[in-house]
Design an enzyme around this catalytic site. Structure first.
Site, PDB file in Angstrom:
ATOM      1  N   GLU A  20     -37.281 -84.322  47.031  1.00  9.16           N
ATOM      2  CA  GLU A  20     -37.645 -84.463  48.451  1.00  9.16           C
ATOM      3  C   GLU A  20     -36.643 -83.738  49.354  1.00  9.16           C
ATOM      4  OE1 GLU A  20     -40.462 -85.827  49.201  1.00  9.16           O
ATOM      5  OE2 GLU A  20     -40.907 -87.156  47.536  1.00  9.16           O
ATOM      6  N   CYS A  25     -57.731 -79.328  45.732  1.00 11.02           N
ATOM      7  CA  CYS A  25     -58.284 -79.688  47.041  1.00 11.02           C
ATOM      8  C   CYS A  25     -59.320 -80.794  46.860  1.00 11.02           C
ATOM      9  CB  CYS A  25     -58.908 -78.457  47.702  1.00 11.02           C
ATOM     10  SG  CYS A  25     -59.741 -78.849  49.252  1.00 11.02           S
TER      11      CYS A  25
END
Ligand code: TMP
Ligand code: MG
Ligand code: ZN
Length: 198
Positions: free
Chosen positions: A90, A146
């Site tokens: 992160e 997607c």
């Protein structure tokens, strides 16, 4: 494949949209380094408290121990003698000093494995990631699928009450499937984005 440099250190960067497997890949590399009897330290921003502050968790449930840090400079102060591999998950949430820290560690001869979101929900570069991307010897850009059209996804869609979040919303909003989904460029929506008709 990890970059092989017989002498000295280097920076590996794993980036891509949410749900693309970045953390899973980081953990895979950490495990392999441990099998190779390297001494590894894993860091993550304290800001990401989704599952646990002392662990790095992937969306698929794979996890490993990590040291939570408030700022990137803590990586240097917490570094133990003998550590040869530093992993940072992160990285987009850390301050820009993370790029200097990664560079310093690589120059000292350590292997640095960083992972993070290259783009925020607006489709714009996220925090210090552009610097890390430029400095890294090796970059892997992972793709999710997607959820709208099943093409490879390079973007992360933020949804608030099921609707695309506005461009002016705050960039940082920690969360997972309840607020975010992976989308391709075509299906990604950012109402209010300057220069785009929505
Ligand atoms: P992940 O890449 O490991 O899935 O985690 C990304 C984290 O970043 C998650 O907590 C959601 C957060 N996030 C933001 O704060 N702002 C954003 O614009 C995006 C796309 C994600
Ligand atoms: Mg992750
Ligand atoms: Zn799509």
């Amino acid at each position: 494949m990890p970059y092989m440099q017989p002498r000295g250190g280097w920076i590996e960067l794993i980036c891509g949209s949410m749900f693309s497997g970045k953390t899973e890949e980081l953990i895979r590399r950490v495990r392999r380094a441990e099998i190779a009897r390297q001494t590894v330290q894993v860091f993550k921003p304290a800001l990401d408290d989704r599952y646990s502050v002392s662990k790095v968790w992937s969306h698929s449930g794979v996890h490993c121990e990590a040291e939570a840090i408030e700022s990137a400079s803590e990586i240097l102060t917490r570094l133990r003698p003998g550590t040869t591999v530093v992993a940072i998950d992160e990285a987009q949430f850390l301050d820009w000093v993370v790029a200097e820290v990664a560079d310093e560690l690589a120059t000292r001869g350590l292997r640095v494995i960083a992972s993070g979101l290259d783009l925020d929900f607006r489709g714009e570069p996220f925090g210090p990631m552009p610097l890390l991307l430029a400095q890294a010897e090796m970059v892997d850009k992972l793709h999710a699928i997607c959820v709208v059209c099943a093409a490879p996804a390079s973007r992360t869609q933020r949804l608030i009450n099921g609707q695309p979040a506005n461009y002016n919303d705050p960039v940082i909003l920690v969360g997972a499937k309840e607020v975010y989904e992976a989308r391709c460029r075509d299906c990604h929506r950012v109402p209010g984005k300057p220069g785009k008709d929505e």
